[in-house]
Every structure is written in C-alpha cells, then in structure tokens.
Design a protein around this motif. Structure first.
Motif, PDB file in Angstrom:
ATOM      1  N   HIS A   1      16.630  -4.011  14.607  1.00 52.23           N
ATOM      2  CA  HIS A   1      15.448  -3.151  14.720  1.00 52.23           C
ATOM      3  C   HIS A   1      15.870  -1.700  14.909  1.00 52.23           C
ATOM      4  CE1 HIS A   1      12.164  -1.150  16.918  1.00 52.23           C
ATOM      5  NE2 HIS A   1      11.367  -1.909  16.172  1.00 52.23           N
ATOM      6  N   ASP A   2      16.772  -1.450  15.843  1.00 50.54           N
ATOM      7  CA  ASP A   2      17.220  -0.090  16.134  1.00 50.54           C
ATOM      8  C   ASP A   2      17.910   0.551  14.933  1.00 50.54           C
ATOM      9  OD1 ASP A   2      16.194  -0.374  18.652  1.00 50.54           O
ATOM     10  OD2 ASP A   2      18.133  -0.686  19.630  1.00 50.54           O
ATOM     11  N   ALA A   3      18.686  -0.235  14.192  1.00 51.26           N
ATOM     12  CA  ALA A   3      19.375   0.292  13.009  1.00 51.26           C
ATOM     13  C   ALA A   3      18.377   0.751  11.954  1.00 51.26           C
ATOM     14  CB  ALA A   3      20.318  -0.765  12.435  1.00 51.26           C
ATOM     15  N   ILE A   4      17.356  -0.071  11.713  1.00 50.22           N
ATOM     16  CA  ILE A   4      16.339   0.280  10.718  1.00 50.22           C
ATOM     17  C   ILE A   4      15.564   1.518  11.173  1.00 50.22           C
ATOM     18  CG2 ILE A   4      14.177  -0.464   9.636  1.00 50.22           C
ATOM     19  CD1 ILE A   4      15.362  -3.337   9.689  1.00 50.22           C
ATOM     20  N   VAL A   5      15.141   1.535  12.429  1.00 49.80           N
ATOM     21  CA  VAL A   5      14.372   2.668  12.953  1.00 49.80           C
ATOM     22  C   VAL A   5      15.184   3.950  12.871  1.00 49.80           C
ATOM     23  CG1 VAL A   5      13.374   3.659  15.053  1.00 49.80           C
ATOM     24  CG2 VAL A   5      12.882   1.294  14.445  1.00 49.80           C
ATOM     25  N   GLY A   6      16.438   3.909  13.316  1.00 51.67           N
ATOM     26  CA  GLY A   6      17.283   5.106  13.282  1.00 51.67           C
ATOM     27  C   GLY A   6      17.468   5.647  11.875  1.00 51.67           C
ATOM     28  N   GLU A   7      17.705   4.754  10.929  1.00 47.45           N
ATOM     29  CA  GLU A   7      17.902   5.186   9.542  1.00 47.45           C
ATOM     30  C   GLU A   7      16.621   5.779   8.960  1.00 47.45           C
ATOM     31  OE1 GLU A   7      19.976   6.197   6.297  1.00 47.45           O
ATOM     32  OE2 GLU A   7      20.833   5.357   8.125  1.00 47.45           O
ATOM     33  N   LEU A   8      15.476   5.140   9.215  1.00 46.36           N
ATOM     34  CA  LEU A   8      14.212   5.658   8.701  1.00 46.36           C
ATOM     35  C   LEU A   8      13.849   7.009   9.310  1.00 46.36           C
ATOM     36  CD1 LEU A   8      12.150   2.381   8.553  1.00 46.36           C
ATOM     37  CD2 LEU A   8      12.866   3.762   6.617  1.00 46.36           C
ATOM     38  N   GLN A   9      14.085   7.182  10.609  1.00 46.27           N
ATOM     39  CA  GLN A   9      13.818   8.479  11.234  1.00 46.27           C
ATOM     40  C   GLN A   9      14.704   9.560  10.624  1.00 46.27           C
ATOM     41  OE1 GLN A   9      14.385   7.730  15.424  1.00 46.27           O
ATOM     42  NE2 GLN A   9      12.218   7.304  15.739  1.00 46.27           N
ATOM     43  N   SER A  10      15.974   9.241  10.411  1.00 46.61           N
ATOM     44  CA  SER A  10      16.900  10.207   9.804  1.00 46.61           C
ATOM     45  C   SER A  10      16.464  10.573   8.395  1.00 46.61           C
ATOM     46  CB  SER A  10      18.324   9.639   9.769  1.00 46.61           C
ATOM     47  OG  SER A  10      18.820   9.488  11.066  1.00 46.61           O
ATOM     48  N   GLU A  11      16.112   9.573   7.598  1.00 47.53           N
ATOM     49  CA  GLU A  11      15.684   9.832   6.222  1.00 47.53           C
ATOM     50  C   GLU A  11      14.395  10.644   6.176  1.00 47.53           C
ATOM     51  OE1 GLU A  11      17.209   9.412   3.285  1.00 47.53           O
ATOM     52  OE2 GLU A  11      18.929   8.745   4.452  1.00 47.53           O
ATOM     53  N   PHE A  12      13.465  10.329   7.053  1.00 51.67           N
ATOM     54  CA  PHE A  12      12.204  11.070   7.089  1.00 51.67           C
ATOM     55  C   PHE A  12      12.461  12.526   7.464  1.00 51.67           C
ATOM     56  CE2 PHE A  12       8.136  12.495   8.788  1.00 51.67           C
ATOM     57  CZ  PHE A  12       7.264  12.042   7.816  1.00 51.67           C
ATOM     58  N   ASN A  13      13.304  12.740   8.463  1.00 50.67           N
ATOM     59  CA  ASN A  13      13.633  14.110   8.870  1.00 50.67           C
ATOM     60  C   ASN A  13      14.354  14.868   7.756  1.00 50.67           C
ATOM     61  OD1 ASN A  13      12.413  13.983  11.410  1.00 50.67           O
ATOM     62  ND2 ASN A  13      14.241  13.099  12.341  1.00 50.67           N
ATOM     63  N   ARG A  14      15.238  14.180   7.005  1.00 48.25           N
ATOM     64  CA  ARG A  14      15.900  14.826   5.852  1.00 48.25           C
ATOM     65  C   ARG A  14      14.887  15.179   4.772  1.00 48.25           C
ATOM     66  NH1 ARG A  14      20.746  11.888   7.162  1.00 48.25           N
ATOM     67  NH2 ARG A  14      19.997   9.945   6.285  1.00 48.25           N
ATOM     68  N   ALA A  15      13.932  14.288   4.540  1.00 48.32           N
ATOM     69  CA  ALA A  15      12.903  14.560   3.528  1.00 48.32           C
ATOM     70  C   ALA A  15      12.062  15.773   3.916  1.00 48.32           C
ATOM     71  CB  ALA A  15      12.012  13.330   3.337  1.00 48.32           C
ATOM     72  N   ILE A  16      11.767  15.904   5.205  1.00 52.26           N
ATOM     73  CA  ILE A  16      11.009  17.061   5.690  1.00 52.26           C
ATOM     74  C   ILE A  16      11.787  18.341   5.400  1.00 52.26           C
ATOM     75  CG2 ILE A  16      10.217  18.252   7.784  1.00 52.26           C
ATOM     76  CD1 ILE A  16       9.511  15.438   8.891  1.00 52.26           C
ATOM     77  N   LEU A  17      13.084  18.341   5.691  1.00 56.70           N
ATOM     78  CA  LEU A  17      13.916  19.517   5.427  1.00 56.70           C
ATOM     79  C   LEU A  17      14.016  19.801   3.939  1.00 56.70           C
ATOM     80  CD1 LEU A  17      16.782  18.955   8.017  1.00 56.70           C
ATOM     81  CD2 LEU A  17      14.952  20.669   8.113  1.00 56.70           C
ATOM     82  N   PHE A  18      14.199  18.760   3.126  1.00 55.86           N
ATOM     83  CA  PHE A  18      14.316  18.904   1.678  1.00 55.86           C
ATOM     84  C   PHE A  18      13.047  19.524   1.083  1.00 55.86           C
ATOM     85  CE2 PHE A  18      14.053  17.265  -2.703  1.00 55.86           C
ATOM     86  CZ  PHE A  18      15.250  17.764  -3.203  1.00 55.86           C
ATOM     87  N   ALA A  19      11.903  19.202   1.665  1.00 55.13           N
ATOM     88  CA  ALA A  19      10.620  19.731   1.175  1.00 55.13           C
ATOM     89  C   ALA A  19      10.292  21.096   1.790  1.00 55.13           C
ATOM     90  CB  ALA A  19       9.503  18.743   1.484  1.00 55.13           C
ATOM     91  N   ASN A  20      11.272  21.714   2.465  1.00 55.45           N
ATOM     92  CA  ASN A  20      11.073  23.004   3.138  1.00 55.45           C
ATOM     93  C   ASN A  20       9.944  22.958   4.164  1.00 55.45           C
ATOM     94  OD1 ASN A  20      13.185  24.419   2.006  1.00 55.45           O
ATOM     95  ND2 ASN A  20      11.982  25.044   0.233  1.00 55.45           N
ATOM     96  N   LEU A  21       9.808  21.828   4.838  1.00 55.29           N
ATOM     97  CA  LEU A  21       8.796  21.671   5.871  1.00 55.29           C
ATOM     98  C   LEU A  21       9.437  21.532   7.251  1.00 55.29           C
ATOM     99  CD1 LEU A  21       6.463  19.137   4.034  1.00 55.29           C
ATOM    100  CD2 LEU A  21       6.110  21.596   4.308  1.00 55.29           C
ATOM    101  N   GLY A  22      10.707  21.949   7.345  1.00 55.68           N
ATOM    102  CA  GLY A  22      11.478  21.760   8.560  1.00 55.68           C
ATOM    103  C   GLY A  22      10.874  22.365   9.804  1.00 55.68           C
ATOM    104  N   ARG A  23      10.138  23.433   9.678  1.00 53.42           N
ATOM    105  CA  ARG A  23       9.551  24.083  10.852  1.00 53.42           C
ATOM    106  C   ARG A  23       8.075  23.711  11.029  1.00 53.42           C
ATOM    107  NH1 ARG A  23      13.573  26.409  13.742  1.00 53.42           N
ATOM    108  NH2 ARG A  23      14.996  27.561  12.423  1.00 53.42           N
ATOM    109  N   THR A  24       7.602  22.729  10.274  1.00 51.74           N
ATOM    110  CA  THR A  24       6.185  22.374  10.379  1.00 51.74           C
ATOM    111  C   THR A  24       5.931  21.110  11.188  1.00 51.74           C
ATOM    112  OG1 THR A  24       6.223  21.154   8.296  1.00 51.74           O
ATOM    113  CG2 THR A  24       5.632  23.490   8.183  1.00 51.74           C
ATOM    114  N   LEU A  25       6.910  20.204  11.215  1.00 49.01           N
ATOM    115  CA  LEU A  25       6.732  18.950  11.948  1.00 49.01           C
ATOM    116  C   LEU A  25       7.811  18.801  13.016  1.00 49.01           C
ATOM    117  CD1 LEU A  25       5.933  16.377   9.130  1.00 49.01           C
ATOM    118  CD2 LEU A  25       4.361  17.246  10.849  1.00 49.01           C
ATOM    119  N   CYS A  26       7.409  18.248  14.139  1.00 45.79           N
ATOM    120  CA  CYS A  26       8.303  18.020  15.265  1.00 45.79           C
ATOM    121  C   CYS A  26       8.349  16.517  15.533  1.00 45.79           C
ATOM    122  CB  CYS A  26       7.755  18.771  16.478  1.00 45.79           C
ATOM    123  SG  CYS A  26       8.599  18.420  18.009  1.00 45.79           S
ATOM    124  N   SER A  27       9.552  15.967  15.680  1.00 37.72           N
ATOM    125  CA  SER A  27       9.695  14.546  15.972  1.00 37.72           C
ATOM    126  C   SER A  27       9.445  14.281  17.448  1.00 37.72           C
ATOM    127  CB  SER A  27      11.106  14.081  15.600  1.00 37.72           C
ATOM    128  OG  SER A  27      11.286  12.738  15.975  1.00 37.72           O
TER     129      SER A  27
END
Length: 109
Positions: A10-36
């Motif tokens: 469970h933790d492995a899946i959650v950690g990977e998904l959070q990382s990927e989502f945060n990378r997608a936010i940065l890739f879309a130039n939305l890095g300063r719009t959403l806070c985890s």
C-alpha cells in the motif's frame, strides 16, 4: 472495530502515485498552484477520514476554507472496490463541493 494497517505494498503504491502526481503538476507549470497535504485527517459531520494523498490550492479562492482538500487520492490494496467507491462518495458528499476530484486506485499486489 476493524482496523486496517497499511503495509508495504500500500505504502509503495501511494508513495509512487504522490510522486508522479507532483511531477505532473510541475510538468504542467502548476507547481505553485497546488500544495500537497499528504494524509491530513479531515473531520466530517459524522466521522473523519485520512486520505492516502490530498492537494489543495496554494491560494484559496474567496469563500473557500482549508478544511477540505480539492483533490483526494484513495488507494486500495486490502480494501474492496466497493469500499473505495464508498470512500470517494464520502469525500464528495461530506465536503459539500469542496472536494472536486477523488482518484481511486484499486490494486492487488
């Protein structure tokens, strides 16, 4: 009372998904719009829940409080699809429109 203790799969899946989502936010130039908020517990009217991941806008619009995240992640390894769907429905209904998106991931490890 039934208590589910998240384990390594469970933790492995959650950690990977959070990382990927945060990378997608940065890739879309939305890095300063959403806070985890990660797993910040939220108190509803009847019960409380702790998401596997959550995000909220950095700048809250007028009338919006920081009690509820905007995006919620729920991952089920030991939970059923029915339970994950019920969790998603709880987030959407209990927040009275504050939660806009619930991402549910069902996996067998």
């Amino acid at each position: 009372m039934i208590v589910t203790i998240p384990g390594r799969p469970h933790d492995a899946i959650v950690g990977e998904l959070q990382s990927e989502f945060n990378r997608a936010i940065l890739f879309a130039n939305l890095g300063r719009t959403l806070c985890s908020l990660t797993t910040a517990r939220v108190e509803g009217n009847i019960c409380s829940k702790e998401p596997d991941g959550s995000w909220i806008p950095e700048q809250l619009p007028p009338g919006r409080n920081d009690r509820w995240p905007t995006i919620v992640l729920e991952v089920g390894v030991s939970e059923s699809k029915k339970k994950l769907r019920a969790d998603a429905a709880w987030w959407l209904a209990s927040s009275q429109g504050q939660v806009h998106v619930v991402i549910i991931i069902y996996s067998h490890w």
